[in-house]
Scaffold this motif. Structure first.
Motif, PDB file in Angstrom:
ATOM      1  N   VAL A 128      -2.084   9.668  -1.452  1.00 44.33           N
ATOM      2  CA  VAL A 128      -1.829  10.082  -0.072  1.00 44.33           C
ATOM      3  C   VAL A 128      -2.579   9.161   0.901  1.00 44.33           C
ATOM      4  O   VAL A 128      -2.058   8.794   1.955  1.00 44.33           O
ATOM      5  N   THR A 129      -3.792   8.774   0.539  1.00 48.39           N
ATOM      6  CA  THR A 129      -4.555   7.853   1.385  1.00 48.39           C
ATOM      7  C   THR A 129      -3.861   6.501   1.487  1.00 48.39           C
ATOM      8  O   THR A 129      -3.761   5.928   2.587  1.00 48.39           O
ATOM      9  N   LEU A 130      -3.345   5.991   0.383  1.00 49.06           N
ATOM     10  CA  LEU A 130      -2.637   4.707   0.424  1.00 49.06           C
ATOM     11  C   LEU A 130      -1.364   4.788   1.256  1.00 49.06           C
ATOM     12  O   LEU A 130      -1.033   3.848   1.975  1.00 49.06           O
ATOM     13  N   VAL A 131      -0.667   5.904   1.181  1.00 52.10           N
ATOM     14  CA  VAL A 131       0.527   6.075   2.017  1.00 52.10           C
ATOM     15  C   VAL A 131       0.131   6.081   3.487  1.00 52.10           C
ATOM     16  O   VAL A 131       0.789   5.444   4.321  1.00 52.10           O
ATOM     17  N   ALA A 132      -0.951   6.774   3.814  1.00 56.98           N
ATOM     18  CA  ALA A 132      -1.405   6.822   5.210  1.00 56.98           C
ATOM     19  C   ALA A 132      -1.838   5.439   5.699  1.00 56.98           C
ATOM     20  O   ALA A 132      -1.523   5.046   6.828  1.00 56.98           O
ATOM     21  N   VAL A 133      -2.520   4.684   4.872  1.00 55.28           N
ATOM     22  CA  VAL A 133      -2.953   3.336   5.257  1.00 55.28           C
ATOM     23  C   VAL A 133      -1.740   2.410   5.375  1.00 55.28           C
ATOM     24  O   VAL A 133      -1.671   1.572   6.273  1.00 55.28           O
ATOM     25  N   GLY A 134      -0.774   2.588   4.518  1.00 62.53           N
ATOM     26  CA  GLY A 134       0.402   1.726   4.514  1.00 62.53           C
ATOM     27  C   GLY A 134       1.361   1.984   5.649  1.00 62.53           C
ATOM     28  O   GLY A 134       2.245   1.175   5.918  1.00 62.53           O
ATOM     29  N   THR A 135       1.232   3.098   6.355  1.00 65.69           N
ATOM     30  CA  THR A 135       2.164   3.410   7.442  1.00 65.69           C
ATOM     31  C   THR A 135       1.619   3.030   8.805  1.00 65.69           C
ATOM     32  O   THR A 135       2.217   3.339   9.812  1.00 65.69           O
ATOM     33  N   ARG A 136       0.497   2.347   8.865  1.00 70.76           N
ATOM     34  CA  ARG A 136      -0.055   1.956  10.156  1.00 70.76           C
ATOM     35  C   ARG A 136       0.877   0.961  10.835  1.00 70.76           C
ATOM     36  O   ARG A 136       1.612   0.209  10.199  1.00 70.76           O
ATOM     37  N   GLY A 137       0.842   0.929  12.119  1.00 69.22           N
ATOM     38  CA  GLY A 137       1.738   0.074  12.902  1.00 69.22           C
ATOM     39  C   GLY A 137       1.333  -1.385  12.830  1.00 69.22           C
ATOM     40  O   GLY A 137       0.256  -1.748  12.398  1.00 69.22           O
ATOM     41  N   GLU A 187       0.829  -1.208   0.000  1.00 62.06           N
ATOM     42  CA  GLU A 187       0.000   0.000   0.000  1.00 62.06           C
ATOM     43  C   GLU A 187       0.860   1.253   0.000  1.00 62.06           C
ATOM     44  O   GLU A 187       0.598   2.201  -0.734  1.00 62.06           O
ATOM     45  N   ARG A 188       1.888   1.240   0.827  1.00 60.23           N
ATOM     46  CA  ARG A 188       2.761   2.412   0.903  1.00 60.23           C
ATOM     47  C   ARG A 188       3.524   2.627  -0.403  1.00 60.23           C
ATOM     48  O   ARG A 188       3.656   3.749  -0.882  1.00 60.23           O
ATOM     49  N   THR A 189       3.999   1.540  -0.995  1.00 61.51           N
ATOM     50  CA  THR A 189       4.718   1.647  -2.263  1.00 61.51           C
ATOM     51  C   THR A 189       3.804   2.170  -3.372  1.00 61.51           C
ATOM     52  O   THR A 189       4.169   3.079  -4.116  1.00 61.51           O
ATOM     53  N   ALA A 190       2.609   1.592  -3.467  1.00 61.49           N
ATOM     54  CA  ALA A 190       1.652   2.032  -4.485  1.00 61.49           C
ATOM     55  C   ALA A 190       1.264   3.490  -4.269  1.00 61.49           C
ATOM     56  O   ALA A 190       1.149   4.267  -5.223  1.00 61.49           O
ATOM     57  N   GLY A 191       1.070   3.883  -3.026  1.00 57.27           N
ATOM     58  CA  GLY A 191       0.715   5.263  -2.726  1.00 57.27           C
ATOM     59  C   GLY A 191       1.818   6.239  -3.087  1.00 57.27           C
ATOM     60  O   GLY A 191       1.562   7.320  -3.620  1.00 57.27           O
ATOM     61  N   THR A 192       3.042   5.856  -2.807  1.00 55.60           N
ATOM     62  CA  THR A 192       4.180   6.713  -3.140  1.00 55.60           C
ATOM     63  C   THR A 192       4.316   6.889  -4.652  1.00 55.60           C
ATOM     64  O   THR A 192       4.515   8.004  -5.148  1.00 55.60           O
ATOM     65  N   VAL A 193       4.192   5.794  -5.386  1.00 54.85           N
ATOM     66  CA  VAL A 193       4.296   5.864  -6.847  1.00 54.85           C
ATOM     67  C   VAL A 193       3.144   6.677  -7.431  1.00 54.85           C
ATOM     68  O   VAL A 193       3.354   7.547  -8.288  1.00 54.85           O
ATOM     69  N   LEU A 194       1.935   6.437  -6.959  1.00 55.49           N
ATOM     70  CA  LEU A 194       0.770   7.150  -7.467  1.00 55.49           C
ATOM     71  C   LEU A 194       0.845   8.641  -7.149  1.00 55.49           C
ATOM     72  O   LEU A 194       0.518   9.486  -7.988  1.00 55.49           O
ATOM     73  N   THR A 195       1.316   8.980  -5.960  1.00 58.71           N
ATOM     74  CA  THR A 195       1.475  10.387  -5.593  1.00 58.71           C
ATOM     75  C   THR A 195       2.513  11.061  -6.489  1.00 58.71           C
ATOM     76  O   THR A 195       2.296  12.169  -6.978  1.00 58.71           O
ATOM     77  N   GLY A 196       3.624  10.391  -6.709  1.00 55.38           N
ATOM     78  CA  GLY A 196       4.668  10.957  -7.571  1.00 55.38           C
ATOM     79  C   GLY A 196       4.191  11.167  -8.999  1.00 55.38           C
ATOM     80  O   GLY A 196       4.432  12.219  -9.602  1.00 55.38           O
ATOM     81  N   LEU A 197       3.502  10.185  -9.542  1.00 57.50           N
ATOM     82  CA  LEU A 197       2.975  10.317 -10.903  1.00 57.50           C
ATOM     83  C   LEU A 197       1.926  11.421 -10.997  1.00 57.50           C
ATOM     84  O   LEU A 197       1.871  12.149 -11.993  1.00 57.50           O
TER      85      LEU A 197
END
Length: 53
Positions: free
Chosen positions: A41-50, A4-14
């Motif tokens: 940004v939502t995927l990055v936030a979901v992907g950073t949960r503990g 999720e974090r990887t996909a969010g980072t790539v999608l945000t960058g694109l």
């Protein structure tokens, strides 16, 4: 790094790149970059949960 974090980072960058191109030269569908930014940004936030699952 999880998916999720990887996909969010790539999608945000694109999306930021697409928005920048849209500022210089308008193209059809450039408003989709805003949606992509919000989803990214939502995927990055979901992907950073503990915790690991």
């Amino acid at each position: 790094m999880n998916r999720e974090r990887t996909a969010g980072t790539v999608l945000t960058g694109l999306s930021v790149f697409g928005y920048g191109v849209g500022v210089v030269a308008s193209y059809p569908g450039r408003s989709v970059t805003i949606v992509g930014l919000m989803v990214g940004v939502t995927l990055v936030a979901v992907g950073t949960r503990g915790g690991g699952a």
